[in-house]
Design a protein around this motif. Sequence first.
Motif: not given
Lengths: 328, 328, 328, 328
Positions: A164, C11, C21, C24, C40, C42, C53, C70, C72, C74
Amino acid sequence: MGKKIKKIGVLTSGGDAPGMNAAIRAVVRACAYYHTECVGFYRGYQGMIEGDFVALNARSVRNILPYGGTILQSARSKEFMTKEGRAKAAAKLKDAEVDAMVLIGGDGTFRGGLALSEEYGIPCIGVPGTIDNDISGTNFTIGYDTALNTVVEAIDKIRDTASSHNRLFFVEVMGRDAGFIALNSGIGAGAEEILIPEEDLGLERLLDSLERSRRSGKTSSIVVVSEGDKIGKNVFELAEYVKENLPYYDAKVTVLGHIQRGGSPTCFDRVLASRLCVKAVELLMDGKRDVMVGIMNNDIAYTSICKALKTEHTVNKDLLRISDILST
Amino acid sequence: MGKKIKKIGVLTSGGDAPGMNAAIRAVVRACAYYHTECVGFYRGYQGMIEGDFVALNARSVRNILPYGGTILQSARSKEFMTKEGRAKAAAKLKDAEVDAMVLIGGDGTFRGGLALSEEYGIPCIGVPGTIDNDISGTNFTIGYDTALNTVVEAIDKIRDTASSHNRLFFVEVMGRDAGFIALNSGIGAGAEEILIPEEDLGLERLLDSLERSRRSGKTSSIVVVSEGDKIGKNVFELAEYVKENLPYYDAKVTVLGHIQRGGSPTCFDRVLASRLCVKAVELLMDGKRDVMVGIMNNDIAYTSICKALKTEHTVNKDLLRISDILST
Amino acid sequence: MGKKIKKIGVLTSGGDAPGMNAAIRAVVRACAYYHTECVGFYRGYQGMIEGDFVALNARSVRNILPYGGTILQSARSKEFMTKEGRAKAAAKLKDAEVDAMVLIGGDGTFRGGLALSEEYGIPCIGVPGTIDNDISGTNFTIGYDTALNTVVEAIDKIRDTASSHNRLFFVEVMGRDAGFIALNSGIGAGAEEILIPEEDLGLERLLDSLERSRRSGKTSSIVVVSEGDKIGKNVFELAEYVKENLPYYDAKVTVLGHIQRGGSPTCFDRVLASRLCVKAVELLMDGKRDVMVGIMNNDIAYTSICKALKTEHTVNKDLLRISDILST
Amino acid sequence: MGKKIKKIGVLTSGGDAPGMNAAIRAVVRACAYYHTECVGFYRGYQGMIEGDFVALNARSVRNILPYGGTILQSARSKEFMTKEGRAKAAAKLKDAEVDAMVLIGGDGTFRGGLALSEEYGIPCIGVPGTIDNDISGTNFTIGYDTALNTVVEAIDKIRDTASSHNRLFFVEVMGRDAGFIALNSGIGAGAEEILIPEEDLGLERLLDSLERSRRSGKTSSIVVVSEGDKIGKNVFELAEYVKENLPYYDAKVTVLGHIQRGGSPTCFDRVLASRLCVKAVELLMDGKRDVMVGIMNNDIAYTSICKALKTEHTVNKDLLRISDILST
């Protein structure tokens, strides 16, 4: 060959390892099966010196199989390393009418057993119980498989957060003299680099390799470091060194420590402990002595304790190669 | 021997097993390391027939190592068992310029590979991926160690409650034709009885044994039953039968089912998958074909697929004996 | 209140937490359920600034529920803390036709959302996702329960070996400003002492307490140390200090580090994330903005983000008392 | 209010639950802390009738915190439901000079305590220990959180294989009268359908829903079924019914059974047990009686046992709605 075995003693000694309880249980149940008495000494050889023991029957070891640690406790006894200490221990064994011993531990444990046998004629069988997997005469020691899984599960969790962020993680694992845990858990956890005592990668090559990883598109890296690594820095200094030289990395450290010695043993370690310890009792009943039981090529086998003590840690070079290929 | 391999295909087929992702990753990374292209076929041979595949590079398999299941999905393809199905598949392979295949699965998977090789000259290497551990030519299959630990952890939980009540628990585990899972997990979990297809204990002996356990002071018992056990009753009928004949027992049933096919693979399965699949790619690069890579006596070895198919399930009688001794 | 919401962005930002997750997934599935588009971003606000995104539909979040980390990613964005950075981000949101945002993270994340709302009129809903449990307006943050269990499982393993030797273990856990993790995991793991930032126990009292433990018959002790503990020594110095003053103890150190941020989320964290994020989407659809959804007294509730930012860490004194009683 | 409490008894009764050992430990340690004697009765009320108890001091409960089951064993006593049985039990309490009882279990346990108090004037405090979470006067019962995680981990493993095949899985979980486990673990595990006693979905709607799932692109589905579900079929019949009506699905069954009652308790359950049981002892010392301690809105609270017995299982309708949204 020797007198009939009527009472067998068992102890765990040295750094403790998951599966030691499974091993004790197997000694006790095998004794019960063969109508032989069994006693357990507390705190390894120290309990032997102090005459601190307990009679164990089949029901005494009820439900201990799944648990880490050892119900007999483990310790390192300095007193037993002296002639006087061993004399006391031998006297206590005689008082307790213990005819033979099953000794669960590592090379220090076996050395103690050898002295007991040579000096006082007590038949001893060694069972390799240590997370380090550094004993000759067996492919696997009891506790090693569990320790590997403990390390891999920990690194899996770190990987979650590594993936991440853009991060570099150093994870210190056990293995003062041998890199078996680092090497196998490193492959199991998909570490980008593995630093072990047997191979001095060198700081320059580490930086190069991390740099290469980053350029290949990896956004984070995990480095597994054996505590006995000879790179000349501890894991915190190592992290600092890399941060200074590769400033885009945010380096974090985890020191697993004694987590690796605990936990419920894996099926592998339980079955291994069970097989080795049933065999240990059977060997004593058959008049064998001064051998270590181990697993070689998937079969139970035994070697003289003398031979088991001549440990050479030859790291499997092929695993280093595999690790390199997989961190592509 | 044969033309140069420029593109290797990989698939997973049959019942899925933990470690299949570790295996796919190793194939892909080894291809990347040796500058060979790699494609993955979805849903085993069915994806091959349909031309459903994806190009895979080193980054495609990022972070899949810890996960159960298979990113390529697994399936059993009836169409591929026909000559027409295989003709379609071979044509798709040709279109995709795939020179050779790594096939991860069990004996059905290997049989498919052999047909592909014999009929269309596609070099194939098999990798044993199945929880059942029922493949010749390897001491361990990928997924087996994880499945054993899954079963043992489940039984440990049941044991908690068993030791609090006076209860009898039947736990059904996988293994239609082979009792490896039942036998090893049963020893690992300290089951009082283990019923496997290879040995018909007989209902009478089961009752006797449970009766004996109770008289020896055990307040609860756990019986592990292989789903392929030949005792002639399913696990619920078995529980009913025992309840009728030993009325002081309150018999309960757990059916583990597909829990055993999932979960994060153990370190053992990940390292095994990694080593076997790197070797599989290297064998193809070296011109080998129609072999299965396995682990024999702790070394990577390969045997002809034909030989690997001649599976004989010889249960380790010594383990049955150990189980008997330990349930004393 | 405001225009109709047709597209919602999501996000994750700040230190990552297990359950992000799950959060999300719940945002995405709730959007799908209410026929609203979802994208979403990133790497938190950094991806917003860069316009990095992805469109997310119900199938995009297939199978992510059990995984730590995640999808996306973090990050902490320094650029977003500048006016210029936020201007770029707002422009990208406009280009992407994103009408409102769901922001998963801690107080830094919410501060960012507040700026975005105040300066550019973007409706924002905050969801507390951090292992630290240090957010006002919610009894629990997503990830906290999982982190507690990770720590407890680690200490359980250490306890196995602690109970086999005469040892003292220091375990450093996360919590720079708040001792919630240390306090609750310390009680959960049965630690003999818990050192937290909110309470300066003092070195003398620590020695006294360890001395008392030993005299009461305890052969080993575990001390949980919050990384933000104000005792003026890091965990290694602390161990050295104790070894010098209580020489019969062999003090060992474990630093759990980022292990605590990963791992499969517990049921509690998954259900919490699911409930909070469905509500977040529904609040946006209902025209609400600039609030944080939390759980208060087992019910979903929301408070203004301004209020959620005024975090005060009031440690539950009763838990300190309970810890004292239980380490009797 | 009443005479001074000098000796407190503790027992666990009914179906056992993870955290019962944590609860026993907290009772014992709190008694030690307050210089009150403590005895534990084996096998619930049956041990009370038989005078089968043990004195417990602070060291007696060393290291039991992490373990499932109960060191005092749990049982259901038919004899105690008779007036004669309770007379015997009261006499034994008098002989043993036990002044008051802490009763860990479910509603049956509390009913027993109420009788003991009303008929023989023994002050009793109830502590809710059951995986079912079906007790009034507390938001959570000890063991419930652990059971949820056990179910979720099992379904996660099934999901691994579900996502690799086109499959439908039925998982039966505990909850004869209440669907709390099914509902919360179903959301936690991302089940496509959840069948609970409180809501009769109906077979038609189940088929419709599965059909819709498949059309929405889902390749596999998991249905969590509470054992007390009123749909009129057991889980195997249900699987058969669906297979007949939706033939493209290959339906598999897992019956988790008593796995759900065991396992190491989560941090949540350990802290809950610790807090409730310290309070239980303190309430007795303060002269309170015939109440149950529980957790309400994150605070320890107590209600009269009479009130706690009036259990109404009101399922949280909002969770059903959330489950619907998330399985979109």
